[in-house]
Design a protein around this motif. Structure first.
Motif, PDB file in Angstrom:
ATOM      1  N   GLU A 176      -7.647  17.416 -28.015  1.00  0.00           N
ATOM      2  CA  GLU A 176      -7.370  16.382 -29.021  1.00  0.00           C
ATOM      3  C   GLU A 176      -6.673  15.162 -28.439  1.00  0.00           C
ATOM      4  O   GLU A 176      -5.756  14.614 -29.045  1.00  0.00           O
ATOM      5  CB  GLU A 176      -6.508  16.945 -30.155  1.00  0.00           C
ATOM      6  N   GLU A 177      -7.080  14.758 -27.256  1.00  0.00           N
ATOM      7  CA  GLU A 177      -6.474  13.564 -26.659  1.00  0.00           C
ATOM      8  C   GLU A 177      -7.348  12.359 -26.987  1.00  0.00           C
ATOM      9  O   GLU A 177      -8.552  12.371 -26.726  1.00  0.00           O
ATOM     10  CB  GLU A 177      -6.363  13.731 -25.136  1.00  0.00           C
ATOM     11  N   SER A 178      -6.749  11.308 -27.543  1.00  0.00           N
ATOM     12  CA  SER A 178      -7.506  10.107 -27.913  1.00  0.00           C
ATOM     13  C   SER A 178      -7.629   9.193 -26.688  1.00  0.00           C
ATOM     14  O   SER A 178      -6.920   9.386 -25.694  1.00  0.00           O
ATOM     15  CB  SER A 178      -6.771   9.370 -29.027  1.00  0.00           C
ATOM     16  N   PRO A 179      -8.501   8.157 -26.766  1.00  0.00           N
ATOM     17  CA  PRO A 179      -8.595   7.210 -25.643  1.00  0.00           C
ATOM     18  C   PRO A 179      -7.235   6.573 -25.331  1.00  0.00           C
ATOM     19  O   PRO A 179      -6.869   6.426 -24.162  1.00  0.00           O
ATOM     20  CB  PRO A 179      -9.584   6.163 -26.142  1.00  0.00           C
ATOM     21  N   MET A 182      -5.125   8.937 -23.466  1.00  0.00           N
ATOM     22  CA  MET A 182      -5.589   9.084 -22.082  1.00  0.00           C
ATOM     23  C   MET A 182      -5.108   7.887 -21.257  1.00  0.00           C
ATOM     24  O   MET A 182      -4.664   8.038 -20.107  1.00  0.00           O
ATOM     25  CB  MET A 182      -7.110   9.187 -22.031  1.00  0.00           C
ATOM     26  N   ALA A 183      -5.185   6.703 -21.855  1.00  0.00           N
ATOM     27  CA  ALA A 183      -4.741   5.502 -21.140  1.00  0.00           C
ATOM     28  C   ALA A 183      -3.253   5.605 -20.816  1.00  0.00           C
ATOM     29  O   ALA A 183      -2.806   5.230 -19.722  1.00  0.00           O
ATOM     30  CB  ALA A 183      -5.023   4.264 -21.978  1.00  0.00           C
ATOM     31  N   MET A 184      -2.482   6.164 -21.758  1.00  0.00           N
ATOM     32  CA  MET A 184      -1.048   6.322 -21.509  1.00  0.00           C
ATOM     33  C   MET A 184      -0.807   7.304 -20.365  1.00  0.00           C
ATOM     34  O   MET A 184       0.042   7.104 -19.504  1.00  0.00           O
ATOM     35  CB  MET A 184      -0.349   6.820 -22.777  1.00  0.00           C
ATOM     36  N   ARG A 185      -1.596   8.375 -20.368  1.00  0.00           N
ATOM     37  CA  ARG A 185      -1.466   9.367 -19.287  1.00  0.00           C
ATOM     38  C   ARG A 185      -1.742   8.699 -17.936  1.00  0.00           C
ATOM     39  O   ARG A 185      -1.037   8.922 -16.950  1.00  0.00           O
ATOM     40  CB  ARG A 185      -2.442  10.513 -19.544  1.00  0.00           C
ATOM     41  N   ALA A 186      -2.786   7.854 -17.924  1.00  0.00           N
ATOM     42  CA  ALA A 186      -3.137   7.165 -16.677  1.00  0.00           C
ATOM     43  C   ALA A 186      -1.996   6.252 -16.236  1.00  0.00           C
ATOM     44  O   ALA A 186      -1.658   6.189 -15.048  1.00  0.00           O
ATOM     45  CB  ALA A 186      -4.419   6.369 -16.872  1.00  0.00           C
ATOM     46  N   GLN A 188       1.145   6.537 -16.856  1.00  0.00           N
ATOM     47  CA  GLN A 188       2.366   7.246 -16.460  1.00  0.00           C
ATOM     48  C   GLN A 188       2.304   7.837 -15.056  1.00  0.00           C
ATOM     49  O   GLN A 188       3.287   8.272 -14.509  1.00  0.00           O
ATOM     50  CB  GLN A 188       2.643   8.386 -17.457  1.00  0.00           C
ATOM     51  N   ASP A 189       1.080   7.904 -14.503  1.00  0.00           N
ATOM     52  CA  ASP A 189       0.928   8.607 -13.236  1.00  0.00           C
ATOM     53  C   ASP A 189       0.145   7.745 -12.245  1.00  0.00           C
ATOM     54  O   ASP A 189      -1.055   7.896 -12.090  1.00  0.00           O
ATOM     55  CB  ASP A 189       0.191   9.938 -13.509  1.00  0.00           C
ATOM     56  N   PRO A 190       0.824   6.776 -11.605  1.00  0.00           N
ATOM     57  CA  PRO A 190       0.091   5.842 -10.758  1.00  0.00           C
ATOM     58  C   PRO A 190      -0.521   6.521  -9.524  1.00  0.00           C
ATOM     59  O   PRO A 190      -0.002   7.503  -9.031  1.00  0.00           O
ATOM     60  CB  PRO A 190       1.143   4.812 -10.356  1.00  0.00           C
ATOM     61  N   GLY A 191      -1.611   5.961  -9.034  1.00  0.00           N
ATOM     62  CA  GLY A 191      -2.305   6.526  -7.867  1.00  0.00           C
ATOM     63  C   GLY A 191      -3.768   6.151  -7.945  1.00  0.00           C
ATOM     64  O   GLY A 191      -4.219   5.637  -8.955  1.00  0.00           O
ATOM     65  N   THR A 192      -4.525   6.451  -6.898  1.00  0.00           N
ATOM     66  CA  THR A 192      -5.934   6.032  -6.881  1.00  0.00           C
ATOM     67  C   THR A 192      -6.727   6.683  -7.989  1.00  0.00           C
ATOM     68  O   THR A 192      -7.457   6.037  -8.730  1.00  0.00           O
ATOM     69  CB  THR A 192      -6.592   6.450  -5.536  1.00  0.00           C
ATOM     70  N   SER A 193      -6.579   8.033  -8.109  1.00  0.00           N
ATOM     71  CA  SER A 193      -7.394   8.700  -9.113  1.00  0.00           C
ATOM     72  C   SER A 193      -6.932   8.311 -10.515  1.00  0.00           C
ATOM     73  O   SER A 193      -7.686   8.386 -11.467  1.00  0.00           O
ATOM     74  CB  SER A 193      -7.356  10.206  -8.919  1.00  0.00           C
ATOM     75  N   THR A 194      -5.672   7.879 -10.627  1.00  0.00           N
ATOM     76  CA  THR A 194      -5.183   7.450 -11.923  1.00  0.00           C
ATOM     77  C   THR A 194      -5.868   6.155 -12.329  1.00  0.00           C
ATOM     78  O   THR A 194      -6.182   5.934 -13.489  1.00  0.00           O
ATOM     79  CB  THR A 194      -3.660   7.231 -11.872  1.00  0.00           C
ATOM     80  N   ASN A 195      -6.098   5.303 -11.329  1.00  0.00           N
ATOM     81  CA  ASN A 195      -6.813   4.079 -11.582  1.00  0.00           C
ATOM     82  C   ASN A 195      -8.175   4.418 -12.194  1.00  0.00           C
ATOM     83  O   ASN A 195      -8.621   3.807 -13.158  1.00  0.00           O
ATOM     84  CB  ASN A 195      -6.970   3.360 -10.233  1.00  0.00           C
ATOM     85  N   THR A 196      -8.818   5.429 -11.626  1.00  0.00           N
ATOM     86  CA  THR A 196     -10.096   5.885 -12.160  1.00  0.00           C
ATOM     87  C   THR A 196      -9.899   6.343 -13.596  1.00  0.00           C
ATOM     88  O   THR A 196     -10.707   6.024 -14.472  1.00  0.00           O
ATOM     89  CB  THR A 196     -10.628   7.065 -11.300  1.00  0.00           C
ATOM     90  N   LEU A 197      -8.824   7.073 -13.833  1.00  0.00           N
ATOM     91  CA  LEU A 197      -8.582   7.602 -15.176  1.00  0.00           C
ATOM     92  C   LEU A 197      -8.396   6.463 -16.188  1.00  0.00           C
ATOM     93  O   LEU A 197      -8.861   6.545 -17.332  1.00  0.00           O
ATOM     94  CB  LEU A 197      -7.346   8.515 -15.162  1.00  0.00           C
ATOM     95  N   ALA A 198      -7.733   5.394 -15.753  1.00  0.00           N
ATOM     96  CA  ALA A 198      -7.527   4.258 -16.669  1.00  0.00           C
ATOM     97  C   ALA A 198      -8.881   3.681 -17.077  1.00  0.00           C
ATOM     98  O   ALA A 198      -9.103   3.328 -18.249  1.00  0.00           O
ATOM     99  CB  ALA A 198      -6.673   3.198 -15.992  1.00  0.00           C
TER     100      ALA A 198
END
Ligand SMILES: Nc1ncnc2c1ncn2[C@@H]1O[C@H](COP(=O)(O)OP(=O)(O)OP(=O)(O)O)[C@@H](O)[C@H]1O
Length: 676
Positions: A176-179, A182-186, A188-198
């Motif tokens: 039940e995670e909304s877009p 998900m953007a907030m999760r991205a 909060q956790d900087p890094g290359t794969s986080t950039n992908t997550l954003a």
């Protein structure tokens, strides 16, 4: 939890008269206890494999109807797959008759939610004629969204594939995670794969908007919207007096919440599961749901089904010896009345190669020993992970044991292995066009089909290889007519990588180091991670290829000790490259015995070659590497793509477009190099 409403017909105490309820007669004591447990007591049936849980589940449904007088539509039974629900329905038709069985609410969580949404969707502003977008539809939507971001993704060297993005979205929906979340999760956790997550979070929002505009729900939405409906209008579930859930260990968070909604009105819930068999962790399954249920449903009763009807005693004790090492496990002690029979054998080998030879030998021994009652199709080899298959495939092939990989490709047919081999081939033999076609745009470098066909056509008219043409372009030669100015920029990193590889090879770097260099210079790991859902498994294959190259290099060093390799392109490591490629070739040879690839046919009928023969064929014989006589050793490395094209029509379409623009010979090359 919701208020308990006593059943309209309270069950008489004790076990009912079995003669009146024939389905009870075939149950053992634990099964009987589970089936007849009072419906208002939340029930966990913890059932080992082969312990009759399907029998118990169907009997319990029958018992609710026949003994407790539940109306069939008051019972919701949820299974994990459509197959399981139709199997259950068949059994219930026998027990209850077709009319009553058809009135049960029986299906997967998805199908059950869809039923309620069709009827009550307007309560959450969903038109009841919504369309269910299947996997193919979702892929198309995502592909359009990705295309519209093509330039920005390429600028940031990101190769996102539809499947990867959709899988992330699916995981988000399962919890039940909304877009926005998900953007907030991205963030909060900087890094290359986080950039992908954003970026995935943005795509998630756009994807949702596209689905809503088209009045569509994807499979995960069926659960998410179902939950939304049941929470905002719980009265639609008033009629549900009992929910039964099969394969409970594989439910995810959303499914668990759905179960709670169904159970809320009357509190009747029975789940059947086996934490030891939880296999869907990768699909967001939460084995923890069993513990959660104990907290959410006070007074849960647990009944254990421990008699196994399927396996011999030896198999059960071996399985038990393994799973019982998990201290956190819910204790179950399976037993069987079957004899112990042949003991399970545990063998420990000093190397994977010896282990693989033993497996091949043992299969042959057992077939001979069985006097013809067993054949190859009766054997299965289970692997802990994909990359392990390489050694075993090799041993089976050596002993001429026919085999196939279930649900995947053989080692040397795997995309990542072929990509890396193609780079090695290209550094070794720049004239080898199929390798060029395969990797010139892998990882993505904005060199599309049209540009590739332009390069091939131009190179052909200049009577040089496309690799040489690319190098000339990078070295500043005037751009031949027919090529777009932008191609120079896009070819830069590719030519640079191949040249670095070639230089390292000339200096005598080991094959393993060459593969590592390809990965480093092309950003192949990041590319795989962003473009392939099963990155971990593919990365293991890459590691296995590196390990294999070390073994082969050592073998080659032994074989060619004392020999000189004058004039060869990669003196120290050429034989190893050859041997690895030939290994892939042998795989292809076996396959092509039944289905010759057109390119291979041409090679066979014209062994002298069409200018594609390897520049260093002499070093193969010098190194005494295993070769397939009469064939060009390299061509076949790529030829297995034919199978991929068969199974992936979209790729064929892409190739079809290119085919119109190039000569027939190039078409073969392109065909060979197509995959993914
Ligand atoms: N009480 C019983 N007496 C005799 N045979 C039984 C009994 N209960 C189950 N069986 C048999 O055991 C086998 C396994 O039963 P079933 O398929 O219901 O088990 P399961 O627990 O659902 O299996 P799985 O491990 O696939 O989840 C079947 O052949 C079934 O007929």
């Amino acid at each position: 939890m919701g208020d308990h409403k006593p059943s309209s017909c309270s069950p008489p105490s004790g076990i009912p008269d079995k003669l009146k309820y024939p389905y009870l007669t075939s149950l053992n004591a634990a099964q009987l206890k589970a089936v007849t447990s009072p419906p208002e007591i939340p029930l966990q049936i913890l059932a080992g494999p082969g312990s009759g849980k399907t029998r118990v589940l169907t009997s319990r449904v029958a018992h609710l109807v026949q003994y407790h007088d539940y109306r069939p539509y008051e019972i919701v039974a949820v299974t994990f797959t459509n197959k399981a629900s139709s199997e259950m329905k068949k059994r219930l038709q026998v027990l209850l008759g077709a009319k009553q069985a058809d009135a049960l609410v029986l299906g997967t969580f998805h199908a059950t939610c869809a039923k309620y949404l069709r009827r009550y969707g307007q309560l959450i502003e969903l038109l009841n004629n919504f369309i269910i977008a299947d996997a193919e539809d979702c892929k198309k939507i995502m592909s359009t969204l990705l295309k519209s971001r093509k330039d920005s993704l390429e600028d940031s060297r990101m190769a996102l594939k539809e499947g990867v993005v959709l899988s992330e979205i699916s995981k988000a929906k399962a919890k039940e995670e909304s877009p926005d979340q998900m953007a907030m999760r991205a963030a909060q956790d900087p890094g290359t794969s986080t950039n992908t997550l954003a970026i995935i979070a943005e795509l998630y929002a756009e994807y949702e908007a596209t689905l809503r505009e088209a009045n569509s729900l994807d499979f995960d939405d069926l659960l998410v919207f179902g939950l939304r409906l049941f929470r905002s209008a719980p009265r639609v579930l008033e009629s549900c007096r009992h929910i039964l859930v099969d394969e409970f260990q594989d439910t995810n968070i959303t499914q668990y919440e759905l179960m709670k909604c169904f159970a809320k009105a009357h509190g009747g819930v029975s789940v059947v599961g086996d934490p030891d068999q939880s296999i869907y962790g990768w699909r967001s399954a939460e084995v923890e749901n069993l513990n959660k249920m104990t907290n959410d449903f006070p007074g849960v009763e647990a009944i254990y089904l421990e008699e196994n009807y399927r396996s011999t005693g030896s198999i059960l004790s071996a399985a038990h010896a393994i799973v019982s090492q998990d201290r956190a496990r819910i204790q179950k002690n399976l037993f069987t009345s079957h004899p112990r029979s042949t003991p399970v054998t545990l063998k420990v080998f000093s190397t994977p190669v010896i282990e693989a030879s033993f497996i091949a030998w043992e299969i042959k021994r057992l077939i001979a020993y069985s006097g013809g009652t067993l054949n190859y199709g009766d054997f299965a080899i289970l692997l802990r992970y994909n990359a392990l298959s390489r050694v075993i495939e090799s041993a089976l092939q050596k002993d001429s044991i026919p085999n196939r990989i279930v649900g995947g490709h053989k080692f040397f047919e795997r995309m990542e292995v072929k990509d890396l081999l193609a780079y090695l081939q290209l550094a070794d033999n720049p004239g080898f066009t199929p390798a060029f076609v395969r990797v010139v745009n892998t990882p993505k470098r904005s060199i599309g089909d049209k540009s590739i066909s332009d390069l091939l056509n131009t190179a052909k008219s200049m009577k040089i290889s496309p690799m040489e043409l690319s190098e000339r372009i990078i070295d500043g030669e005037p751009l031949p007519a027919g090529l777009k100015a932008g191609i120079k920029k896009n070819l830069g990193s590719f030519v640079g990588a191949v040249r670095k590889l070639r230089r390292a090879a000339e200096k005598g770097s080991s094959v393993g180091d060459l593969i590592r260099l390809i990965i480093e210079k092309t950003g192949y790991e990041e590319y795989l991670r962003a473009s392939q859902q099963d990155f971990d498994s593919r990365w293991e294959n890459v590691q296995e290829l590196i390990s294999y190259s070390v073994i082969v290099s050592e073998e080659q060093a032994r074989l060619s000790a004392g020999e000189t390799s004058e004039g060869s392109f990669m003196p120290a490591n050429s034989a190893a490259v050859e041997a690895i490629i030939n290994r892939a070739q042998v795989e292809e040879k076996i396959k092509s015995e039944t289905r010759l690839h057109p390119l291979f046919r041409r090679q066979s009928s014209n062994a002298s070659g069409s200018g594609r023969s390897r520049s260093r064929s002499t070093s193969v014989s010098k190194g005494k590497a295993k070769t397939v006589s009469g064939d060009d050793g390299v061509i076949e490395v790529l030829s297995s793509d034919e199978e991929d094209m068969d199974s992936k029509p979209t790729v064929t379409n892409g190739i079809g477009k290119v085919k119109e623009m190039v000569t027939s010979e190039m078409v073969d090359d392109l065909t060979n190099a197509a995959e993914k």
